[in-house]
Design a protein around this motif. Structure first.
Motif, PDB file in Angstrom:
ATOM      1  N   PHE A 206      11.285  70.976  57.800  1.00  0.00           N
ATOM      2  CA  PHE A 206      12.144  71.828  58.804  1.00  0.00           C
ATOM      3  C   PHE A 206      12.909  70.361  59.399  1.00  0.00           C
ATOM      4  N   SER A 207      12.132  69.424  59.616  1.00  0.00           N
ATOM      5  CA  SER A 207      12.881  68.161  60.415  1.00  0.00           C
ATOM      6  C   SER A 207      13.933  67.600  59.617  1.00  0.00           C
ATOM      7  N   ILE A 208      13.694  67.558  58.311  1.00  0.00           N
ATOM      8  CA  ILE A 208      14.522  67.118  57.434  1.00  0.00           C
ATOM      9  C   ILE A 208      15.720  67.928  57.245  1.00  0.00           C
ATOM     10  N   LEU A 209      15.584  69.292  56.978  1.00  0.00           N
ATOM     11  CA  LEU A 209      16.722  70.230  56.772  1.00  0.00           C
ATOM     12  C   LEU A 209      17.589  70.030  58.091  1.00  0.00           C
ATOM     13  N   GLY A 210      16.941  69.946  59.407  1.00  0.00           N
ATOM     14  CA  GLY A 210      17.614  69.707  60.697  1.00  0.00           C
ATOM     15  C   GLY A 210      18.637  68.839  60.484  1.00  0.00           C
ATOM     16  N   PHE A 211      18.471  67.729  59.816  1.00  0.00           N
ATOM     17  CA  PHE A 211      19.398  66.505  59.461  1.00  0.00           C
ATOM     18  C   PHE A 211      20.461  66.937  58.466  1.00  0.00           C
ATOM     19  N   ASP A 212      20.154  68.089  57.926  1.00  0.00           N
ATOM     20  CA  ASP A 212      21.075  68.443  56.700  1.00  0.00           C
ATOM     21  C   ASP A 212      21.006  67.389  55.515  1.00  0.00           C
ATOM     22  N   VAL A 213      19.591  66.980  55.273  1.00  0.00           N
ATOM     23  CA  VAL A 213      19.295  66.107  54.207  1.00  0.00           C
ATOM     24  C   VAL A 213      18.574  67.001  53.311  1.00  0.00           C
ATOM     25  N   HIS A 214      18.561  67.037  51.623  1.00  0.00           N
ATOM     26  CA  HIS A 214      18.144  67.915  50.980  1.00  0.00           C
ATOM     27  C   HIS A 214      17.609  66.897  49.894  1.00  0.00           C
ATOM     28  N   ILE A 215      16.335  66.852  49.845  1.00  0.00           N
ATOM     29  CA  ILE A 215      15.383  66.145  48.834  1.00  0.00           C
ATOM     30  C   ILE A 215      14.342  67.062  48.077  1.00  0.00           C
ATOM     31  N   PRO A 216      13.859  66.726  46.716  1.00  0.00           N
ATOM     32  CA  PRO A 216      13.091  67.489  46.227  1.00  0.00           C
ATOM     33  C   PRO A 216      11.909  67.574  47.033  1.00  0.00           C
ATOM     34  N   PHE A 217      11.165  68.520  46.688  1.00  0.00           N
ATOM     35  CA  PHE A 217       9.838  68.902  47.424  1.00  0.00           C
ATOM     36  C   PHE A 217       8.820  67.738  47.100  1.00  0.00           C
ATOM     37  N   MET A 218       8.617  67.176  45.867  1.00  0.00           N
ATOM     38  CA  MET A 218       7.785  66.251  45.592  1.00  0.00           C
ATOM     39  C   MET A 218       8.013  64.969  46.404  1.00  0.00           C
ATOM     40  N   ALA A 219       9.207  64.732  46.637  1.00  0.00           N
ATOM     41  CA  ALA A 219       9.772  63.587  47.390  1.00  0.00           C
ATOM     42  C   ALA A 219       9.242  63.606  48.787  1.00  0.00           C
ATOM     43  N   THR A 220       9.322  64.951  49.399  1.00  0.00           N
ATOM     44  CA  THR A 220       8.765  65.258  50.612  1.00  0.00           C
ATOM     45  C   THR A 220       7.301  64.952  50.989  1.00  0.00           C
ATOM     46  N   LEU A 221       6.774  65.505  49.854  1.00  0.00           N
ATOM     47  CA  LEU A 221       5.544  65.342  49.746  1.00  0.00           C
ATOM     48  C   LEU A 221       4.874  63.807  49.723  1.00  0.00           C
ATOM     49  N   LEU A 222       5.377  63.127  49.037  1.00  0.00           N
ATOM     50  CA  LEU A 222       5.129  61.638  48.845  1.00  0.00           C
ATOM     51  C   LEU A 222       5.430  60.754  49.957  1.00  0.00           C
ATOM     52  N   ILE A 223       6.589  61.190  50.767  1.00  0.00           N
ATOM     53  CA  ILE A 223       6.888  60.791  52.077  1.00  0.00           C
ATOM     54  C   ILE A 223       5.736  61.071  53.247  1.00  0.00           C
ATOM     55  N   LEU A 224       5.436  62.270  53.121  1.00  0.00           N
ATOM     56  CA  LEU A 224       4.461  62.681  54.223  1.00  0.00           C
ATOM     57  C   LEU A 224       3.183  61.955  53.804  1.00  0.00           C
ATOM     58  N   GLY A 225       2.750  61.692  52.494  1.00  0.00           N
ATOM     59  CA  GLY A 225       1.550  61.119  52.205  1.00  0.00           C
ATOM     60  C   GLY A 225       1.530  59.744  52.663  1.00  0.00           C
ATOM     61  N   PHE A 226       2.568  58.899  52.347  1.00  0.00           N
ATOM     62  CA  PHE A 226       2.614  57.377  52.934  1.00  0.00           C
ATOM     63  C   PHE A 226       2.451  57.395  54.324  1.00  0.00           C
ATOM     64  N   GLN A 227       3.324  58.497  55.189  1.00  0.00           N
ATOM     65  CA  GLN A 227       3.499  58.369  56.609  1.00  0.00           C
ATOM     66  C   GLN A 227       2.057  58.746  57.232  1.00  0.00           C
ATOM     67  N   LEU A 228       1.157  59.713  56.498  1.00  0.00           N
ATOM     68  CA  LEU A 228      -0.034  59.598  57.123  1.00  0.00           C
ATOM     69  C   LEU A 228      -0.976  58.735  56.923  1.00  0.00           C
ATOM     70  N   LEU A 229      -1.030  58.134  55.675  1.00  0.00           N
ATOM     71  CA  LEU A 229      -2.017  56.935  55.486  1.00  0.00           C
ATOM     72  C   LEU A 229      -1.538  55.817  56.298  1.00  0.00           C
ATOM     73  N   GLY A 230      -0.171  55.464  56.470  1.00  0.00           N
ATOM     74  CA  GLY A 230      -0.065  54.703  57.397  1.00  0.00           C
ATOM     75  C   GLY A 230      -0.205  54.708  58.915  1.00  0.00           C
ATOM     76  N   SER A 231      -0.272  55.950  59.347  1.00  0.00           N
ATOM     77  CA  SER A 231      -0.418  56.444  60.570  1.00  0.00           C
ATOM     78  C   SER A 231      -2.183  56.243  60.791  1.00  0.00           C
ATOM     79  N   MET A 232      -2.789  56.321  59.977  1.00  0.00           N
ATOM     80  CA  MET A 232      -4.321  56.151  59.870  1.00  0.00           C
ATOM     81  C   MET A 232      -4.954  54.870  60.560  1.00  0.00           C
ATOM     82  N   MET A 233      -3.967  53.911  60.201  1.00  0.00           N
ATOM     83  CA  MET A 233      -4.347  52.327  60.342  1.00  0.00           C
ATOM     84  C   MET A 233      -4.039  52.323  61.976  1.00  0.00           C
ATOM     85  N   PRO A 234      -4.599  50.929  62.323  1.00  0.00           N
ATOM     86  CA  PRO A 234      -4.302  50.487  63.646  1.00  0.00           C
ATOM     87  C   PRO A 234      -3.162  50.249  63.955  1.00  0.00           C
TER      88      PRO A 234
END
Length: 255
Positions: A206-234
């Motif tokens: 929904f956040s991506i759609l709010g900026f009128d950005v349209h990317i494939p679902f798998m791309a959204t999943l990949l970005i989320l995976g990287f973000q979450l792994l990064g956020s787990m570090m100090p």
């Protein structure tokens, strides 16, 4: 960074997406709170309300303090409110992070299948992370086999003050792993951990759609995976820098 473009992008956000995005993000914390309550069900009568409030306070501190110090405050706050050993509370958070890591790796693995060529460093990072998180869960699972014997030994043998204190702390820490005493328990907590990220994924979409950005679902999943792994570090307060880097990195990989 072009601050004018940044300002224009913020002003262009379609606020109609903000309400569902915020709602789903809040849902993820509710699932987290329920999972934590489930983890500690044998150690303390933690209500959902207390679990949720302590969790939200700790995440607030994660956003203003570096190195995820809010997690240590969460262990302290739980100990104060529930009269529980801080070591036990901290162990439950370590266990929670291990389940988070494995569930995020599962999400990332699904997303990586969309790539034509998977960079070698991604595969190395994946296996190292899998070994790390898996080792924590294996130790937690096996510790339940030996803890009862150690409990008897701890009660029957006289130790000097400092050695006894260290052993007691270790015993209390391992007590935080009791929620993974069986394979069934581990599967239930892993299922809860997957559920934690489903509303986060919808929030992100929904956040991506709010900026009128349209990317494939798998791309959204990949970005989320990287973000979450990064956020787990100090991290720095508010995950400043780390969040941006792990958002740009998968976009660069996808071209």
């Amino acid at each position: 960074m072009d601050y004018l473009q940044f300002k224009n992008a913020l002003l262009s956000f379609n606020l109609i997406y903000l309400i569902p995005a915020a709602g789903f993000y809040l849902c993820s914390f509710a699932v987290r709170a329920w999972r934590w309550k489930t983890m500690l069900r044998d150690k303390t009568a933690l209500t959902f309300g207390n679990s949720f409030s302590i969790l939200m306070i700790s995440f607030m501190f994660n956003n203003i303090l570096p190195l995820r110090m809010g997690e240590f405050y969460r262990a302290h706050l739980l100990g104060v409110k529930q009269s529980l050993s801080r070591a036990t509370a901290l162990a439950s958070i370590v266990l929670e992070r291990a389940f988070d890591g494995l569930s995020i790796l599962a999400i990332t693995a699904i997303a990586v299948t969309s790539l034509d060529v998977v960079p070698r460093w991604i595969m190395r990072s994946f296996y190292v992370s899998l070994a790390g998180f898996g080792s924590v869960l294996l130790v937690a699972f096996l510790s339940n086999r030996f803890r009862q014997k150690d409990k008897i030994k701890l009660a029957s043998v006289k130790y000097d003050k400092w050695r006894g204190l260290i052993l007691k702390l270790g015993h209390n820490f391992l007590a935080g792993f009791e929620s993974v005493g069986s394979v069934k328990d581990m599967l239930v907590l892993f299922f809860f951990s997957i559920l934690v990220w489903v509303p986060v994924l919808i929030f992100f979409y929904f956040s991506i759609l709010g900026f009128d950005v349209h990317i494939p679902f798998m791309a959204t999943l990949l970005i989320l995976g990287f973000q979450l792994l990064g956020s787990m570090m100090p991290n720095a307060p508010g995950f400043v820098g780390t969040f941006e880097y792990f958002t740009i990195l998968p976009l660069t990989i996808m071209g």
